[in-house]
Design a protein around this motif. Sequence first.
Motif, PDB file in Angstrom:
ATOM      1  N   THR A 128       0.823  -1.218   0.000  1.00 37.14           N
ATOM      2  CA  THR A 128       0.000   0.000   0.000  1.00 37.14           C
ATOM      3  C   THR A 128       0.852   1.262   0.000  1.00 37.14           C
ATOM      4  OG1 THR A 128      -0.134   0.015   2.431  1.00 37.14           O
ATOM      5  CG2 THR A 128      -1.856  -1.185   1.248  1.00 37.14           C
ATOM      6  N   THR A 129       2.171   1.074   0.081  1.00 41.68           N
ATOM      7  CA  THR A 129       3.113   2.186   0.041  1.00 41.68           C
ATOM      8  C   THR A 129       4.332   1.764  -0.768  1.00 41.68           C
ATOM      9  OG1 THR A 129       4.325   1.482   2.021  1.00 41.68           O
ATOM     10  CG2 THR A 129       2.423   2.948   2.369  1.00 41.68           C
ATOM     11  N   ILE A 130       5.121   2.738  -1.194  1.00 41.79           N
ATOM     12  CA  ILE A 130       6.360   2.419  -1.914  1.00 41.79           C
ATOM     13  C   ILE A 130       7.332   1.694  -0.996  1.00 41.79           C
ATOM     14  CG2 ILE A 130       8.352   3.381  -3.113  1.00 41.79           C
ATOM     15  CD1 ILE A 130       5.725   3.399  -4.700  1.00 41.79           C
ATOM     16  N   LYS A 131       7.353   2.041   0.280  1.00 39.81           N
ATOM     17  CA  LYS A 131       8.232   1.367   1.219  1.00 39.81           C
ATOM     18  C   LYS A 131       7.921  -0.128   1.270  1.00 39.81           C
ATOM     19  CE  LYS A 131       9.965   1.713   5.984  1.00 39.81           C
ATOM     20  NZ  LYS A 131       9.862   2.454   7.264  1.00 39.81           N
ATOM     21  N   GLU A 132       6.637  -0.463   1.302  1.00 40.26           N
ATOM     22  CA  GLU A 132       6.252  -1.880   1.303  1.00 40.26           C
ATOM     23  C   GLU A 132       6.601  -2.545  -0.021  1.00 40.26           C
ATOM     24  OE1 GLU A 132       2.474  -1.581   4.446  1.00 40.26           O
ATOM     25  OE2 GLU A 132       2.099  -1.613   2.281  1.00 40.26           O
ATOM     26  N   ALA A 133       6.380  -1.832  -1.122  1.00 40.14           N
ATOM     27  CA  ALA A 133       6.685  -2.384  -2.444  1.00 40.14           C
ATOM     28  C   ALA A 133       8.178  -2.658  -2.590  1.00 40.14           C
ATOM     29  CB  ALA A 133       6.208  -1.430  -3.529  1.00 40.14           C
ATOM     30  N   GLN A 172      10.047  -6.202  -3.325  1.00 39.80           N
ATOM     31  CA  GLN A 172      11.002  -6.328  -4.425  1.00 39.80           C
ATOM     32  C   GLN A 172      12.344  -6.841  -3.933  1.00 39.80           C
ATOM     33  OE1 GLN A 172      11.467  -3.422  -7.932  1.00 39.80           O
ATOM     34  NE2 GLN A 172      12.917  -2.625  -6.447  1.00 39.80           N
ATOM     35  N   GLU A 173      12.834  -6.263  -2.848  1.00 36.58           N
ATOM     36  CA  GLU A 173      14.144  -6.646  -2.318  1.00 36.58           C
ATOM     37  C   GLU A 173      14.142  -8.077  -1.780  1.00 36.58           C
ATOM     38  OE1 GLU A 173      14.812  -3.520   0.470  1.00 36.58           O
ATOM     39  OE2 GLU A 173      15.047  -2.001  -1.105  1.00 36.58           O
ATOM     40  N   LEU A 174      12.990  -8.545  -1.330  1.00 37.52           N
ATOM     41  CA  LEU A 174      12.884  -9.911  -0.831  1.00 37.52           C
ATOM     42  C   LEU A 174      13.018 -10.921  -1.958  1.00 37.52           C
ATOM     43  CD1 LEU A 174      12.329 -11.569   1.776  1.00 37.52           C
ATOM     44  CD2 LEU A 174       9.892 -11.441   1.214  1.00 37.52           C
ATOM     45  N   VAL A 179       4.243  -7.418  -7.614  1.00 37.91           N
ATOM     46  CA  VAL A 179       3.631  -6.723  -6.475  1.00 37.91           C
ATOM     47  C   VAL A 179       2.304  -6.108  -6.890  1.00 37.91           C
ATOM     48  CG1 VAL A 179       4.931  -4.586  -6.964  1.00 37.91           C
ATOM     49  CG2 VAL A 179       3.970  -4.973  -4.679  1.00 37.91           C
ATOM     50  N   VAL A 180       1.307  -6.280  -6.042  1.00 36.47           N
ATOM     51  CA  VAL A 180       0.045  -5.564  -6.188  1.00 36.47           C
ATOM     52  C   VAL A 180       0.197  -4.232  -5.478  1.00 36.47           C
ATOM     53  CG1 VAL A 180      -2.409  -5.504  -5.583  1.00 36.47           C
ATOM     54  CG2 VAL A 180      -1.360  -7.650  -6.310  1.00 36.47           C
ATOM     55  N   LEU A 181       0.026  -3.139  -6.213  1.00 34.77           N
ATOM     56  CA  LEU A 181       0.019  -1.808  -5.615  1.00 34.77           C
ATOM     57  C   LEU A 181      -1.435  -1.463  -5.326  1.00 34.77           C
ATOM     58  CD1 LEU A 181       2.627   0.057  -7.846  1.00 34.77           C
ATOM     59  CD2 LEU A 181       2.955  -0.844  -5.533  1.00 34.77           C
ATOM     60  N   GLN A 182      -1.792  -1.460  -4.042  1.00 35.07           N
ATOM     61  CA  GLN A 182      -3.184  -1.286  -3.630  1.00 35.07           C
ATOM     62  C   GLN A 182      -3.431   0.169  -3.238  1.00 35.07           C
ATOM     63  OE1 GLN A 182      -4.425  -2.889   0.174  1.00 35.07           O
ATOM     64  NE2 GLN A 182      -6.296  -3.724  -0.708  1.00 35.07           N
TER      65      GLN A 182
END
Length: 336
Positions: free
Chosen positions: A151-156, A160-162, A167-170
Amino acid sequence: MDLMENLQLKYPIVQAPMAGVTTPEMVAASSNGGILGSIGAGYLNAEVTRAFIQAVKEKTDKPFAVNLFIPNFVETTTEELEEAYNVLKPYRKKLMIAEEGAPLSATDFDGQIDVIIEEGVKVCSFTFGVPSENLLDRLKQHGIYTIGTATTIKEALYIQELGMDAVVLQGEEAGGHRGSFIEPIEFIPLKQLLNEAQEVIHIPKIAAGGIANKAQMEEVLSLGAQAAQIGTAFIVSEESGAASIYKKQILLADEDNTAYTKAFSGKYARGIENDFMVFMEGNTIAPYPYQNDLTKNIRLRAAELDMYSLMAMWAGTSLHLANEGTVQSIIDRLTK
């Protein structure tokens, strides 16, 4: 290889994995229609998840996804749970539900993962967090395509890094639960998320939130998404497991009448605003998933009685654009 090629899609659409609404018929019809069908397995145990997967496999040989909730049990106290339970007493009395307490959730997450691997599921998506590195490696070893929810770029960036595949951008317009897993919880419009992601998110992006027609879908694709995840438009399909009164409330909407609430589950979710949501403002609400457990009987009985004022009717901001029909007819409207 892009997302559509990887997932063997004819159209860049993911049927949102709506727990409690998706049926084997909906998922299979979605995959057979050229999009990615998704099982919302968040509230299922391993045994029921296996039966659901097998039922879908009987109806399609196309890839489909299984969506799981990352276990996230917030610490609470007996006193807080009792207080939240007592707030709901008038509703249990109104619906003639016996005062027998409420069984609290237990997770069968590991068992579900075993089932997904054993059943040869091609795609596994996650909400409310991300799998561990060991679990992700295990899924990759079995050739399973993994999708996270942000739900945020930080989460995205975390997803990605994992090393997850997509990724679903909600966006904040999305119906149902927020997939947030890094504090603070933010409510960011989908277009803003997509714009911010263009330069920094390099894995395939799936846009979710308020997408209900072809024009909206084409807009998010022009902003860098490889696919659109669509939920509310499929809730009203003939194959949907949603209660008839729930479908009717979506079809009757002539504008956005949704709001965010924690009232039903203890976690922020967007749904059609009703009396229960308004009443619960300012009252004690147990953390997720316990509030979901405490309200479960109320929601089920309300659905039986067509009392939509007490039902959780998750829907996105474009619910007023939804039209009834089969899954295939809805796909046709979105793509032709």
